[in-house]
Design an enzyme around this catalytic site. Structure first.
Site, short mmCIF file in Angstrom:
data_model
loop_
_atom_site.label_atom_id
_atom_site.label_comp_id
_atom_site.label_asym_id
_atom_site.label_seq_id
_atom_site.Cartn_x
_atom_site.Cartn_y
_atom_site.Cartn_z
CG ASP A 170 -13.74 50.99 -27.52
OD1 ASP A 170 -13.28 51.68 -26.61
OD2 ASP A 170 -13.32 49.66 -27.60
CD GLU A 181 -10.51 54.44 -26.20
OE1 GLU A 181 -10.41 54.32 -25.00
OE2 GLU A 181 -11.09 53.50 -27.00
#
Length: 554
Positions: A220, A279
């Site tokens: 993330d 990401e």
């Protein structure tokens, strides 16, 4: 519960670089399946539905966060990286899920959240208790404020969720204190990755979950860990409009690559080809490729493709640039249309199911790895009319009244793509669980439920199942790193894919709202493998908003 190194399936073990052309299915644990009837999805619910995912034909399951968390941002505020939040289950439930997935031939990728922790993380709580000068404060970004009394934030950075990226603390004696940085919600303080204790901790966390048997990590905010030295001002407001388009002092700093090189060393120590997926919102595909250089990460999400309109010229340009940027670093391109942070692609592409189906077949024909988001195989639309009182996206409560609500990302309206999916056309919460669902489901979703589609040859679920089966069987699909473009009428994408066995697949995608007559070699494409909608047997007309796969040999 004992930890284990779960070996991959025999098929996966024999396949070099399984991740290079894998289809990976994202499960948002809150909204996939509820095993205990409390209205919230959980790990036992996911485990019970793993056979569905195996039958769908995906290669791996990516689980959004299930760690211990106060849930200020749906689990992306982690209080303990080695514990399961009780709302989702226990470590034993996680162990059982990983084992059963492997038994079914599915790999398991878990979310890792290294940019920030929860403000309930023990490190942060101690940092607040101990006050200025505490060594624990060096593990976050604590700074004195500007102004005569430190009443202004240390710099002008803005939170992704709206408002300033700084919150002022209160000292143990009750006086106003230092400020801390949070690029997201105030409950999510950013780690200071210049601190060696932070780096050591996450290397340990990686090993903990790798020892549990996970096959990889989705990282993330992979672009956010390192901040520019001195935390310089941006010099203007409206910074959110620049995300992913321009250089930012808090994103995509070159220092992140040293971190990922150390992580790759750990991943390579484990058997079974464990991977890491970034990401990373960057200004260009070339910048994204830097995360995938040899010795760094394996994949990165292709957000440039996700945000491309359904228009032939724009799609061809982003396909070419994506493939061209990954080729020099030897990494596969990834393709994705929906996820838990953006408007579902059916709605984003105008609400036309035929167009959404065509976009899916186009994506699955491209070389590289594809990501599916739970429920897209059912043709679920975005839920756009949720009452304010049920929303839980933290960005919703920080939005300004005049904010653009069509941004398609972290605009405060992400709950619309997170509504629990329907499994049965009748029953409590359409089979999601016995105790309702944490977000209300539209009544019209009954006809989109799994049991309503599974026996219908024209359903979207059957289309996905068939597409993944054909993709697995056809060497020309998925693998490789290039497409052979063909001349085509305006509004049509036409390209060939070539397999190592000599097979060829011709892919035709009509992005217009009108039927198009094909001529020349496109009018005699070969044998129809699959189409997103009805096509004439002769193959000389490509209907509006339709993608078709044709195969020839020799």
């Amino acid at each position: 519960m004992t930890q284990h190194l779960a070996g991959p399936t025999t098929h996966a073990a024999e396949t070099p670089g399984w991740w290079r052309d894998a289809v990976i299915y994202q499960v948002y644990p809150r909204s996939f399946a509820d095993g205990d009837g409390d209205g919230m999805g959980d790990l036992p619910g996911i485990r019970a539905r793993l056979p569905y995912l195996a039958d769908l034909g995906v290669d791996a399951v990516w689980l959004s966060p299930f760690y211990a968390s106060p849930q200020a941002d749906a689990g992306y505020d982690v209080a303990d990286y080695r514990a399961i939040d009780p709302m989702f289950g226990t470590l034993k439930d996680a162990d059982d899920l990983i084992r059963e997935a492997h038994d079914l031939g599915l790999r398991v990728i878990t979310d890792l959240v290294p940019n920030h922790s929860s403000d309930r993380h023990e490190w942060f709580r101690r940092a607040l208790r101990e006050g200025p000068g505490s060594p624990l404060r060096e593990r976050y970004h604590f700074r004195p404020g500007k102004g005569d009394k430190g009443e202004e934030p240390p710099n002008d950075w803005e939170s992704i969720f709206g408002g300033p990226a700084w919150t002022r603390t209160t000292n143990p004696d009750g006086s106003p204190g230092e400020w801390y940085l949070h690029l997201f919600a105030p409950e999510q303080p950013d780690f200071n990755w210049d601190n060696e204790a932070v780096r050591d901790e996450f290397r340990s966390v990686l090993r903990f979950w790798l020892d549990m048997g996970v096959d990889g990590f989705r990282i993330d905010v992979a672009h956010g860990l390192v901040k520019a030295a001195g935390l310089p001002d941006m010099g203007h407001s409206g910074q959110l409009k620049l995300l992913g388009t321009q250089e930012m002092p808090f994103f995509d700093q070159d220092g992140v690559h040293e971190i990922y090189r150390s992580w790759r060393t750990i991943l390579d120590e484990y058997p079974g080809q464990r991977i890491a997926v970034a990401e990373a919102w960057t200004p260009s595909a070339e910048r994204t490729a830097r995360y995938l250089r040899p010795g760094e990460l394996h994949q990165a999400f292709n957000f440039h493709y996700l945000s491309t309109p359904w228009e032939a010229g724009a799609l061809r340009e982003v396909i070419d640039s994506s493939l061209d940027s990954m080729r020099p670093v030897g990494a596969p391109t990834t393709w994705v249309l929906s996820n838990h942070d953006v408007v579902r692609h059916l709605t984003r592409l105008g609400g036309d199911l035929g167009r959404a189906r065509a976009a899916t077949l186009l994506m699955l024909a491209l070389p590289g790895s594809a990501y599916l988001y739970q429920g897209e195989e059912l043709g679920l639309p975005e839920v756009t009319d949720l009452p304010d009182e049920v929303r839980q996206d933290p960005a919703f409560f920080r939005r300004s009244p005049d904010e653009d609500t069509d941004a398609g990302g972290q605009d405060g309206l992400r709950d619309g793509c997170r509504v629990p999916i329907p499994w049965t056309s009748e029953g409590t919460s359409y089979g999601f669980g016995t105790g309702g669902s944490w977000l209300p489901q539209p009544g019209e979703w009954a006809k989109l439920a799994v049991d309503a589609q599974i026996g219908d040859p024209g359903s979207t679920l059957v289309l996905y199942r068939t597409a993944l089966s054909v993709r697995r069987e056809q060497p020309a699909l998925g693998a490789g790193d290039a497409v052979q473009w063909l001349d085509a009428p305006e509004g049509v994408l036409a390209f060939r894919r070539h397999g190592a066995d000599g097979s060829t697949v011709l892919v035709l995608a009509n992005t217009t709202g009108a039927d198009i007559t094909l001529t020349g070699e496109l009018a005699s494409p070969g044998t129809l493998l699959l189409a997103s909608g009805p096509v004439p047997a002769a193959g000389d007309v490509l209907p509006a908003d339709t993608t078709a796969w044709w195969t020839t040999h020799g």
